[in-house]
Write a protein that holds these residues in place. Structure first.
Motif, PDB file in Angstrom:
ATOM      1  N   ILE A 146     -51.288 -28.823  36.615  1.00  0.00           N
ATOM      2  CA  ILE A 146     -51.968 -28.593  35.345  1.00  0.00           C
ATOM      3  C   ILE A 146     -51.938 -29.878  34.524  1.00  0.00           C
ATOM      4  O   ILE A 146     -50.876 -30.454  34.295  1.00  0.00           O
ATOM      5  N   ASP A 147     -53.102 -30.304  34.105  1.00  0.00           N
ATOM      6  CA  ASP A 147     -53.198 -31.509  33.286  1.00  0.00           C
ATOM      7  C   ASP A 147     -53.615 -31.095  31.878  1.00  0.00           C
ATOM      8  O   ASP A 147     -54.710 -30.551  31.680  1.00  0.00           O
ATOM      9  N   VAL A 148     -52.736 -31.307  30.926  1.00  0.00           N
ATOM     10  CA  VAL A 148     -53.011 -30.970  29.526  1.00  0.00           C
ATOM     11  C   VAL A 148     -53.175 -32.254  28.730  1.00  0.00           C
ATOM     12  O   VAL A 148     -52.290 -33.125  28.761  1.00  0.00           O
ATOM     13  N   ARG A 149     -54.266 -32.356  28.028  1.00  0.00           N
ATOM     14  CA  ARG A 149     -54.507 -33.516  27.169  1.00  0.00           C
ATOM     15  C   ARG A 149     -54.696 -33.035  25.735  1.00  0.00           C
ATOM     16  O   ARG A 149     -55.510 -32.133  25.485  1.00  0.00           O
ATOM     17  N   LEU A 150     -53.954 -33.645  24.828  1.00  0.00           N
ATOM     18  CA  LEU A 150     -54.031 -33.288  23.410  1.00  0.00           C
ATOM     19  C   LEU A 150     -54.595 -34.470  22.636  1.00  0.00           C
ATOM     20  O   LEU A 150     -54.165 -35.608  22.830  1.00  0.00           O
ATOM     21  N   ARG A 151     -55.527 -34.185  21.757  1.00  0.00           N
ATOM     22  CA  ARG A 151     -56.194 -35.250  21.018  1.00  0.00           C
ATOM     23  C   ARG A 151     -56.357 -34.824  19.569  1.00  0.00           C
ATOM     24  O   ARG A 151     -56.930 -33.774  19.281  1.00  0.00           O
ATOM     25  N   LEU A 152     -55.850 -35.652  18.660  1.00  0.00           N
ATOM     26  CA  LEU A 152     -55.985 -35.374  17.236  1.00  0.00           C
ATOM     27  C   LEU A 152     -56.122 -36.711  16.515  1.00  0.00           C
ATOM     28  O   LEU A 152     -55.176 -37.509  16.482  1.00  0.00           O
ATOM     29  N   ALA A 153     -57.295 -36.964  15.988  1.00  0.00           N
ATOM     30  CA  ALA A 153     -57.586 -38.271  15.397  1.00  0.00           C
ATOM     31  C   ALA A 153     -56.946 -38.427  14.025  1.00  0.00           C
ATOM     32  O   ALA A 153     -56.946 -37.506  13.217  1.00  0.00           O
ATOM     33  N   HIS A 154     -56.389 -39.615  13.802  1.00  0.00           N
ATOM     34  CA  HIS A 154     -55.913 -40.020  12.471  1.00  0.00           C
ATOM     35  C   HIS A 154     -54.842 -39.107  11.886  1.00  0.00           C
ATOM     36  O   HIS A 154     -54.770 -38.933  10.668  1.00  0.00           O
ATOM     37  N   VAL A 155     -54.054 -38.491  12.724  1.00  0.00           N
ATOM     38  CA  VAL A 155     -52.919 -37.696  12.253  1.00  0.00           C
ATOM     39  C   VAL A 155     -51.683 -38.152  13.003  1.00  0.00           C
ATOM     40  O   VAL A 155     -51.678 -38.204  14.233  1.00  0.00           O
ATOM     41  N   GLY A 156     -50.638 -38.503  12.264  1.00  0.00           N
ATOM     42  CA  GLY A 156     -49.406 -38.948  12.892  1.00  0.00           C
ATOM     43  C   GLY A 156     -48.259 -38.009  12.597  1.00  0.00           C
ATOM     44  O   GLY A 156     -48.377 -37.090  11.791  1.00  0.00           O
ATOM     45  N   GLY A 157     -47.125 -38.243  13.269  1.00  0.00           N
ATOM     46  CA  GLY A 157     -45.945 -37.429  13.034  1.00  0.00           C
ATOM     47  C   GLY A 157     -45.858 -36.258  13.995  1.00  0.00           C
ATOM     48  O   GLY A 157     -46.795 -35.944  14.729  1.00  0.00           O
ATOM     49  N   PRO A 158     -44.714 -35.561  13.981  1.00  0.00           N
ATOM     50  CA  PRO A 158     -44.451 -34.499  14.959  1.00  0.00           C
ATOM     51  C   PRO A 158     -44.710 -33.083  14.474  1.00  0.00           C
ATOM     52  O   PRO A 158     -44.430 -32.127  15.198  1.00  0.00           O
ATOM     53  N   SER A 159     -45.257 -32.902  13.275  1.00  0.00           N
ATOM     54  CA  SER A 159     -45.270 -31.563  12.671  1.00  0.00           C
ATOM     55  C   SER A 159     -46.277 -30.599  13.284  1.00  0.00           C
ATOM     56  O   SER A 159     -46.268 -29.415  12.950  1.00  0.00           O
ATOM     57  N   ALA A 160     -47.163 -31.086  14.170  1.00  0.00           N
ATOM     58  CA  ALA A 160     -48.144 -30.191  14.795  1.00  0.00           C
ATOM     59  C   ALA A 160     -47.625 -29.614  16.107  1.00  0.00           C
ATOM     60  O   ALA A 160     -48.341 -28.851  16.765  1.00  0.00           O
ATOM     61  N   GLY A 161     -46.395 -29.939  16.484  1.00  0.00           N
ATOM     62  CA  GLY A 161     -45.879 -29.531  17.786  1.00  0.00           C
ATOM     63  C   GLY A 161     -45.960 -28.042  18.062  1.00  0.00           C
ATOM     64  O   GLY A 161     -46.417 -27.619  19.129  1.00  0.00           O
ATOM     65  N   LEU A 162     -45.513 -27.220  17.124  1.00  0.00           N
ATOM     66  CA  LEU A 162     -45.531 -25.773  17.317  1.00  0.00           C
ATOM     67  C   LEU A 162     -46.944 -25.272  17.553  1.00  0.00           C
ATOM     68  O   LEU A 162     -47.195 -24.467  18.466  1.00  0.00           O
ATOM     69  N   LEU A 163     -47.909 -25.733  16.744  1.00  0.00           N
ATOM     70  CA  LEU A 163     -49.287 -25.258  16.881  1.00  0.00           C
ATOM     71  C   LEU A 163     -49.916 -25.738  18.181  1.00  0.00           C
ATOM     72  O   LEU A 163     -50.710 -25.015  18.795  1.00  0.00           O
ATOM     73  N   PHE A 164     -49.577 -26.942  18.638  1.00  0.00           N
ATOM     74  CA  PHE A 164     -50.053 -27.417  19.935  1.00  0.00           C
ATOM     75  C   PHE A 164     -49.585 -26.475  21.052  1.00  0.00           C
ATOM     76  O   PHE A 164     -50.368 -26.078  21.921  1.00  0.00           O
ATOM     77  N   SER A 165     -48.297 -26.137  21.040  1.00  0.00           N
ATOM     78  CA  SER A 165     -47.756 -25.249  22.077  1.00  0.00           C
ATOM     79  C   SER A 165     -48.451 -23.902  22.066  1.00  0.00           C
ATOM     80  O   SER A 165     -48.822 -23.363  23.119  1.00  0.00           O
ATOM     81  N   LEU A 166     -48.655 -23.338  20.885  1.00  0.00           N
ATOM     82  CA  LEU A 166     -49.325 -22.042  20.783  1.00  0.00           C
ATOM     83  C   LEU A 166     -50.769 -22.131  21.266  1.00  0.00           C
ATOM     84  O   LEU A 166     -51.284 -21.203  21.890  1.00  0.00           O
ATOM     85  N   GLY A 167     -51.425 -23.245  20.978  1.00  0.00           N
ATOM     86  CA  GLY A 167     -52.790 -23.425  21.437  1.00  0.00           C
ATOM     87  C   GLY A 167     -52.886 -23.469  22.953  1.00  0.00           C
ATOM     88  O   GLY A 167     -53.794 -22.874  23.552  1.00  0.00           O
ATOM     89  N   ILE A 168     -51.947 -24.166  23.595  1.00  0.00           N
ATOM     90  CA  ILE A 168     -51.922 -24.242  25.060  1.00  0.00           C
ATOM     91  C   ILE A 168     -51.679 -22.850  25.648  1.00  0.00           C
ATOM     92  O   ILE A 168     -52.368 -22.424  26.591  1.00  0.00           O
ATOM     93  N   ILE A 169     -50.710 -22.139  25.091  1.00  0.00           N
ATOM     94  CA  ILE A 169     -50.407 -20.784  25.572  1.00  0.00           C
ATOM     95  C   ILE A 169     -51.614 -19.880  25.419  1.00  0.00           C
ATOM     96  O   ILE A 169     -51.947 -19.090  26.319  1.00  0.00           O
ATOM     97  N   ASN A 170     -52.306 -19.986  24.292  1.00  0.00           N
ATOM     98  CA  ASN A 170     -53.462 -19.123  24.060  1.00  0.00           C
ATOM     99  C   ASN A 170     -54.590 -19.425  25.044  1.00  0.00           C
ATOM    100  O   ASN A 170     -55.270 -18.513  25.523  1.00  0.00           O
ATOM    101  N   LYS A 171     -54.802 -20.692  25.348  1.00  0.00           N
ATOM    102  CA  LYS A 171     -55.865 -21.059  26.279  1.00  0.00           C
ATOM    103  C   LYS A 171     -55.543 -20.639  27.716  1.00  0.00           C
ATOM    104  O   LYS A 171     -56.448 -20.332  28.498  1.00  0.00           O
ATOM    105  N   LEU A 172     -54.253 -20.605  28.060  1.00  0.00           N
ATOM    106  CA  LEU A 172     -53.868 -20.254  29.425  1.00  0.00           C
ATOM    107  C   LEU A 172     -53.585 -18.769  29.616  1.00  0.00           C
ATOM    108  O   LEU A 172     -53.875 -18.203  30.667  1.00  0.00           O
TER     109      LEU A 172
END
Length: 266
Positions: A146-172
């Motif tokens: 499984i190849d997962v690529r995450l892309r978010l322009a012009h946003v830094g820092g780690p605070s989106a981690g939880l939402l990224f994980s939930l997004g991957i789970i929802n898509k799969l």
């Protein structure tokens, strides 16, 4: 005569003190202070596109069509070289849509603007890797195929981690029962994520709740340790759901989606 002299001396003393206080306040109003002023920033639906490109792209396995939204939230702070004075601080303290934060808590001491940007981008890349690892671990899936690529322009820092994980789970996997993890709702939230699924605090949640509600969210996932900050400025119509681990967030969203099970609240 002595009594009149004592009164005059008291008045003179008060006048001198008043002048000194006024002078100190005038100086304080002009002296730069070590604070940053933050306001609610933008939100991005991690299930959708950002600047025309998918935020989450998955290949090597089947994915499902999603409904609803999972919106990561941000704050916008004055730059590390901005001049903040007493008037700015006082305005921030009395405005619920602004927050006064120690500059050291927003920007590392001694770093240049360029170094801070590099640091934030590095944090974002690490957060994306951790989010992928946490999501696949939760689903008992291997990243070998499984190849997962995450892309978010012009946003830094780690605070989106939880939402990224939930997004991957929802898509799969969705809610694991054929439905969507969002239940068709607009869900927002914040929180760091570790590869083992532990959710960590991020700061600025009292402003992120405002951004979430502004952009249509009715549910906000918040690291449990930051519930009190989120409650202090919770906008009407936004349910605060505390989480300590990724599985907590998934369980709460499943309960909201199906109407079965308990959903904790801050």
């Amino acid at each position: 005569m002595p009594a009149e002299f004592r009164v005059s001396r008291r008045a003179w003393t008060l006048a001198v003190c008043g002048v000194i206080v006024a002078a100190l306040l005038a100086v304080a109003a002009l002296v730069p202070l070590p604070f940053s002023i933050a306001v609610p920033g933008g939100t991005v639906n991690v299930l959708g596109n950002d600047r025309g490109k998918p935020v989450i792209s998955i290949s090597g396995t089947a994915t499902r069509k999603t409904t609803g939204q999972l919106r990561m939230t941000t704050i916008v702070a004055t730059g590390p070289d901005a001049t903040i004075r007493l008037g700015d601080v006082l305005d921030g303290w009395f405005d619920e849509e602004r927050a006064v934060l120690p500059r050291d808590s927003v920007y590392p001491v001694g770093d240049s603007v360029e170094e801070i940007e590099r640091h934030n981008l590095a944090d974002m890349r690490e957060s994306q890797d951790d989010a992928t690892a946490a999501a696949l671990r939760y689903l008992n899936r291997s990243d070998d195929d499984i190849d997962v690529r995450l892309r978010l322009a012009h946003v830094g820092g780690p605070s989106a981690g939880l939402l990224f994980s939930l997004g991957i789970i929802n898509k799969l996997d969705g809610d694991g029962r054929g439905g969507d993890l969002t239940g068709g709702r607009t869900i927002a939230g914040t929180g760091t994520i570790a590869p083992d699924g532990t959710v960590g605090p991020v700061g600025g949640v009292e402003l992120k709740t405002l951004a979430a509600r502004r952009d249509g969210a009715t549910v906000f996932l918040v690291p449990k340790d930051e519930c009190s900050e989120a409650k202090a400025n919770r906008p009407e119509g936004l349910k605060l759901v505390p989480v300590t681990e990724l599985k907590d967030a998934v369980s709460s969203l499943r309960a909201l989606s199906t109407g079965k099970g308990e959903v904790p609240s801050c």
